[in-house]
Every structure is written in structure tokens, then in C-alpha cells.
Design a protein around this motif. Structure first.
Motif, PDB file in Angstrom:
ATOM      1  N   UNK A  97       6.085   5.148   1.300  1.00  0.00           N
ATOM      2  CA  UNK A  97       5.893   6.416   1.999  1.00  0.00           C
ATOM      3  C   UNK A  97       6.695   7.509   1.294  1.00  0.00           C
ATOM      4  N   UNK A  98       6.199   8.732   1.404  1.00  0.00           N
ATOM      5  CA  UNK A  98       6.919   9.914   0.908  1.00  0.00           C
ATOM      6  C   UNK A  98       6.930  10.930   2.045  1.00  0.00           C
ATOM      7  N   UNK A  99       7.969  10.927   2.873  1.00  0.00           N
ATOM      8  CA  UNK A  99       7.992  11.846   4.020  1.00  0.00           C
ATOM      9  C   UNK A  99       7.963  13.305   3.575  1.00  0.00           C
ATOM     10  N   UNK A 100       7.453  14.155   4.447  1.00  0.00           N
ATOM     11  CA  UNK A 100       7.560  15.593   4.255  1.00  0.00           C
ATOM     12  C   UNK A 100       8.615  16.116   5.223  1.00  0.00           C
ATOM     13  N   UNK A 153      10.772   4.020   0.803  1.00  0.00           N
ATOM     14  CA  UNK A 153      10.720   5.476   0.668  1.00  0.00           C
ATOM     15  C   UNK A 153      10.753   5.831  -0.814  1.00  0.00           C
ATOM     16  N   UNK A 154       9.777   6.603  -1.233  1.00  0.00           N
ATOM     17  CA  UNK A 154       9.648   6.963  -2.646  1.00  0.00           C
ATOM     18  C   UNK A 154      10.575   8.110  -3.040  1.00  0.00           C
ATOM     19  N   UNK A 170      13.891  12.083  -1.275  1.00  0.00           N
ATOM     20  CA  UNK A 170      13.840  13.546  -1.158  1.00  0.00           C
ATOM     21  C   UNK A 170      12.470  13.904  -0.592  1.00  0.00           C
ATOM     22  N   UNK A 171      12.454  14.554   0.542  1.00  0.00           N
ATOM     23  CA  UNK A 171      11.191  14.845   1.226  1.00  0.00           C
ATOM     24  C   UNK A 171      10.466  16.006   0.554  1.00  0.00           C
ATOM     25  N   UNK A 176       0.849  -1.190   0.000  1.00  0.00           N
ATOM     26  CA  UNK A 176       0.000   0.000   0.000  1.00  0.00           C
ATOM     27  C   UNK A 176       0.886   1.242   0.000  1.00  0.00           C
ATOM     28  N   UNK A 177       0.265   2.367  -0.336  1.00  0.00           N
ATOM     29  CA  UNK A 177       0.932   3.653  -0.189  1.00  0.00           C
ATOM     30  C   UNK A 177       0.256   4.412   0.949  1.00  0.00           C
ATOM     31  N   UNK A 178       1.051   4.907   1.878  1.00  0.00           N
ATOM     32  CA  UNK A 178       0.524   5.710   2.982  1.00  0.00           C
ATOM     33  C   UNK A 178       0.614   7.178   2.588  1.00  0.00           C
ATOM     34  N   UNK A 179      -0.524   7.861   2.578  1.00  0.00           N
ATOM     35  CA  UNK A 179      -0.553   9.238   2.076  1.00  0.00           C
ATOM     36  C   UNK A 179       0.285  10.183   2.921  1.00  0.00           C
ATOM     37  N   UNK A 180       0.367   9.923   4.219  1.00  0.00           N
ATOM     38  CA  UNK A 180       1.220  10.727   5.087  1.00  0.00           C
ATOM     39  C   UNK A 180       1.513   9.936   6.355  1.00  0.00           C
TER      40      UNK A 180
END
Length: 302
Positions: free
Chosen positions: A143-146, A167-168, A172-173, A105-109
Motif C-alpha cells: 500500500x502507498x497511503x495518501x 507500506x511502500x 512517505x505518504x 498484490x498492490x492496492x491502488x488506494x
């Protein structure tokens, strides 16, 4: 030639993809769907499988088309539906995916914890309840961290070692306030590079359940392909030194890259950035890591 697995295809629902095609003047052929266009590029470039990472912020039923595509073509496509920790009843939604056989799955945040000035308490992180389910079923989570929540990922990776965290976008966040769209319709991050949270993210190499998809260079490089400005700090050799090739994967970010630089050039990006990568390491990056994390047999639901 190495058989390739593309670990970063951006999947949009049909109407959204058509709108992006028209707005950005992406190639279109009469009667061809998103999957038709992707399959054509994959066949042309010896890409055997692709992970369809959802951009649909909707529930199980709104992912019906994606699920049908991957069910009908299970050897070629892997679905990673979007999970939003802020959506009501998202735990029930996640359970439906699991019962369907979804293993990624992809976690939106990542979410946030109750008081950022206090020590992190895991159960105060808004996505914590979802991570408990991820762990129970040993899911793979994109996940794509901010820049605001990247510090939480180490706590979650440590607390849930059964979860394979990917990590996508080359780790790069995102800084939402500095995100735009370029003339090709691609996401653009107007950030100083390296990003200010790079040491936080690089520290994630200490967790064996964390891997990285090397993709999206177009969004943060200041140069056109092959993005030579990234060699010193963001080349493949740097990632191999940190993570090892067995925790790295390649992704195209199709359809954002269908015109500039084009699918084939995405595959050749490392040719321009790195020249001394062993064939064995390249096999991991282009297929073997993804095989291990994404192509194993589905778990048994109990």
C-alpha cells in the motif's frame, strides 16, 4: 556478501515502459526488454530476487505478461498485481489471481469511508470487501497511503491481522496535488518534510503485521544521493528503533533509478545515511524480512 531481495521494482506494461524509456532517455540496448535490463542489474549487484510491483491499472488479462514472467522465473521474480477497489467486479479479479497462485498484490488506494467527520466504520471503507478476501487467504498487500486516507490503515491493520501489510516508499505518504516528475522521469513529491501525517504512520509500528519498504528516497529528499538531509528523521536507525529490522525491506524503485542514482548506489544508500547498523539487522533489511513475507510456499486454495 548478503544475497539481496529487491522489494520495489516498478513494473509497466511493454508499451508504457518503452514510452518512458524514450521520454526519459533511460538506457536501452537493442533487443533488451524491461526484464532483460532488470536481470542484468540484479546479476551485477548480487540481487537474487525482485518483487515486480505492478503499475498497470487493469484486470487479470492485462496482467498476463507479468504473470507469465513470474511463472517462468518463479525463483527470481514475484508478481504483485495492482488491485483497484473502485473497479467493478474487482473481487472476482482478485479471486482469479489467488487461483493462479499469487500471494502478493498492490492496492491502488485504501479508499475512503462514507463520512470523514464521523467515527470510522470498517464496512464503510471502499476497499473493505477486498480486505476480507486478503484476510481469508493471508495475502501480502503493498500500500502507498495518501495524506487523505493514511488514518484508515490502522483500522484495517487492526481488523485484519492475518494480512501482511507492506507500506511502500519509506512510508512517505502521497499528496497527489503536489506530485510532479523530475528531469530524470522520476516521481517527485514537493512536500514539507516530515509529512504532516507522520505520527499517524509512525503509529503503525504498533501493529506486528505492518512492515515498510525503504525506497524512493530520491522522490522526497532535497539532496542528491546519498540523501544526507534524511539522516535526522528518516535514517535506517530510526526505522529500526520503531519497527525492528525484521519488519523492514529494501527496494530500488527500478527503472526510475536506472540513471540517477543508478542501481548500485540504491543498494549503498544506507552506507551514506547510517554507519552503526549491525550485520544481522542488514540481513533482515536486504533479504530475511522479504523471505518471510514473500517467499513462503503459496497457500492452498480451497
Amino acid at each position: 556478501m548478503i544475497p539481496v531481495i529487491d522489494c520495489s521494482v516498478r513494473y509497466f506494461e511493454k508499451s508504457k515502459y518503452r514510452a518512458l524509456q524514450i521520454r526519459n532517455k533511460w538506457p536501452t540496448h537493442a533487443g533488451q526488454s524491461f526484464i532483460d535490463c532488470l536481470t542484468e542489474e540484479m546479476n551485477r549487484n548480487n540481487v537474487r530476487s525482485a518483487v515486480l510491483v505492478s503499475e498497470i491499472d487493469g484486470d487479470f488479462y492485462q496482467h498476463g505478461e507479468l504473470l507469465a514472467i513470474t511463472e517462468d522465473n518463479s525463483e527470481k521474480f514475484i508478481a504483485a498485481p495492482l488491485i483497484n477497489p473502485n473497479r467493478k467486479n474487482e473481487k472476482n479479479n482478485l479471486q482469479r489471481y489467488i487461483e493462479y497462485g499469487i500471494r502478493a498484490v498492490k492496492l491502488s488506494e485504501l479508499g475512503h469511508h462514507s463520512n470523514p467527520l464521523q467515527p470510522v466504520k470498517l464496512n464503510s471503507i471502499t476497499s473493505f470487501a477486498l480486505w476480507e478476501i486478503f484476510s481469508k487467504y493471508a495475502l501480502t498487500v503493498f500500500v502507498r497511503p495518501t495524506v487523505y486516507d493514511s488514518n484508515l490503515l490502522a483500522y484495517l491493520a487492526a481488523a485484519f491481522p492475518e494480512v501482511n501489510v507492506i507500506i511502500e516508499s519509506s512510508m512517505v505518504s502521497i499528496s497527489p496535488r503536489q506530485a510532479t516528475v523530475d528531469e530524470w522521469g522520476r516521481p517527485r513529491l514537493n512536500l514539507p518534510l516530515p509529512t504532516m501525517d507522520r505520527y499517524t504512520l509512525w503509529g503503525l509500528s504498533n501493529f506486528p503485521n505492518v512492515s515498510v519498504v525503504l525506497a524512493s528516497q530520491y522522490s522526497f529528499s532535497r539532496c542528491d544521493w546519498p540523501y544526507v538531509d534524511l539522516i535526522d528523521w528518516h535514517g535506517l536507525e530510526n526505522f529500526i528503533a520503531l519497527f525492528g529490522a525484521e519488519r523492514l525491506m529494501w527496494g530500488s524503485d527500478f527503472p526510475f533509478t536506472c540513471i540517477n542514482p543508478g542501481y548500485q548506489k540504491c543498494l549503498q544508500t544506507f552506507d551514506g545515511l547510517d554507519h552503526d547498523i549491525s550485520p544481522n539487522d542488514l540481513q533482515f533489511v536486504f533479504s530475511r524480512t522479504a523471505e518471510k513475507l514473500l517467499l513462503q510456499k503459496p497457500y492452498a486454495v480451497t
